[in-house]
Scaffold this motif. Structure first.
Motif, PDB file in Angstrom:
ATOM      1  N   ALA A 105      -4.412   2.112  -4.615  1.00  0.00           N
ATOM      2  CA  ALA A 105      -3.668   2.790  -4.020  1.00  0.00           C
ATOM      3  C   ALA A 105      -3.492   3.351  -2.986  1.00  0.00           C
ATOM      4  O   ALA A 105      -3.860   3.345  -2.306  1.00  0.00           O
ATOM      5  N   VAL A 106      -4.324   3.733  -2.643  1.00  0.00           N
ATOM      6  CA  VAL A 106      -5.357   4.535  -2.326  1.00  0.00           C
ATOM      7  C   VAL A 106      -5.693   3.548   0.005  1.00  0.00           C
ATOM      8  O   VAL A 106      -5.805   3.841   0.295  1.00  0.00           O
ATOM      9  N   ASP A 107      -6.658   2.745  -0.879  1.00  0.00           N
ATOM     10  CA  ASP A 107      -6.802   1.576   0.436  1.00  0.00           C
ATOM     11  C   ASP A 107      -5.865   0.653   1.507  1.00  0.00           C
ATOM     12  O   ASP A 107      -6.034   0.462   2.576  1.00  0.00           O
ATOM     13  N   GLY A 108      -4.175   1.267   0.428  1.00  0.00           N
ATOM     14  CA  GLY A 108      -3.510   0.254   1.151  1.00  0.00           C
ATOM     15  C   GLY A 108      -2.904   1.884   1.927  1.00  0.00           C
ATOM     16  O   GLY A 108      -2.039   1.531   3.208  1.00  0.00           O
ATOM     17  N   LEU A 109      -3.643   3.109   2.233  1.00  0.00           N
ATOM     18  CA  LEU A 109      -2.896   4.103   3.123  1.00  0.00           C
ATOM     19  C   LEU A 109      -4.399   4.271   4.562  1.00  0.00           C
ATOM     20  O   LEU A 109      -5.416   2.907   4.692  1.00  0.00           O
TER      21      LEU A 109
END
Length: 145
Positions: A51-55
């Motif tokens: 989830a975080v890597d998509g930001l």
């Protein structure tokens, strides 16, 4: 958030979604957003990094409090069952704060109910835990003896 994603084309990650309107569903494929549906992630922590890597590097965090399960916070606009738990939520926020720069945040959908303090306490604690994670590297650790 829909306006930020739609009008400004800023990528977003939405976590804990349990239902959407027909209009929202129609727009999903055309927007730079990733959804982590509650039914797929509740009770797990193996999705936090994804989830975080998509930001982007700099992140604005908005916490829609009705993303949490109403057994934790019932004083909200849409207390829908099947939401995120406390530890899933703070684990994700801790991961986000360690991997990205949170430049701002808000908490939405809290609905004051006279005589009910548990939901307000949870919201306040979630905010101060988030701030602790954001400033973890800049502050001296306090340890209880």
């Amino acid at each position: 958030m829909a306006r930020v994603v739609k009008d400004m084309r800023i990528p977003s990650v939405q976590v804990g979604i349990r239902s959407i309107s027909v209009d929202e569903a129609r727009m999903l494929n055309s927007l730079p957003t990733r959804i982590f549906w509650a039914k797929d992630i509740v009770g797990r922590d193996d999705w936090w990094d994804e989830a975080v890597d998509g930001l982007t590097e700099y992140v604005y965090l908005t916490i829609d409090i009705d993303g949490l399960d109403p057994s934790l916070v019932s004083a909200t606009g849409t207390p829908e069952p099947g939401g995120l738990g406390w530890y899933e939520t703070i684990g994700l926020i801790r991961t986000l704060a360690r991997k990205r720069s949170i430049v701002g945040m808000d908490l939405t959908e809290y609905a004051f109910v006279e005589g009910q303090t548990a939901s307000a306490f949870l919201c306040a604690k979630l905010i101060y835990k988030t701030l602790a994670y954001v400033f973890e590297k800049e502050t001296t650790r306090v340890r209880s003896v």
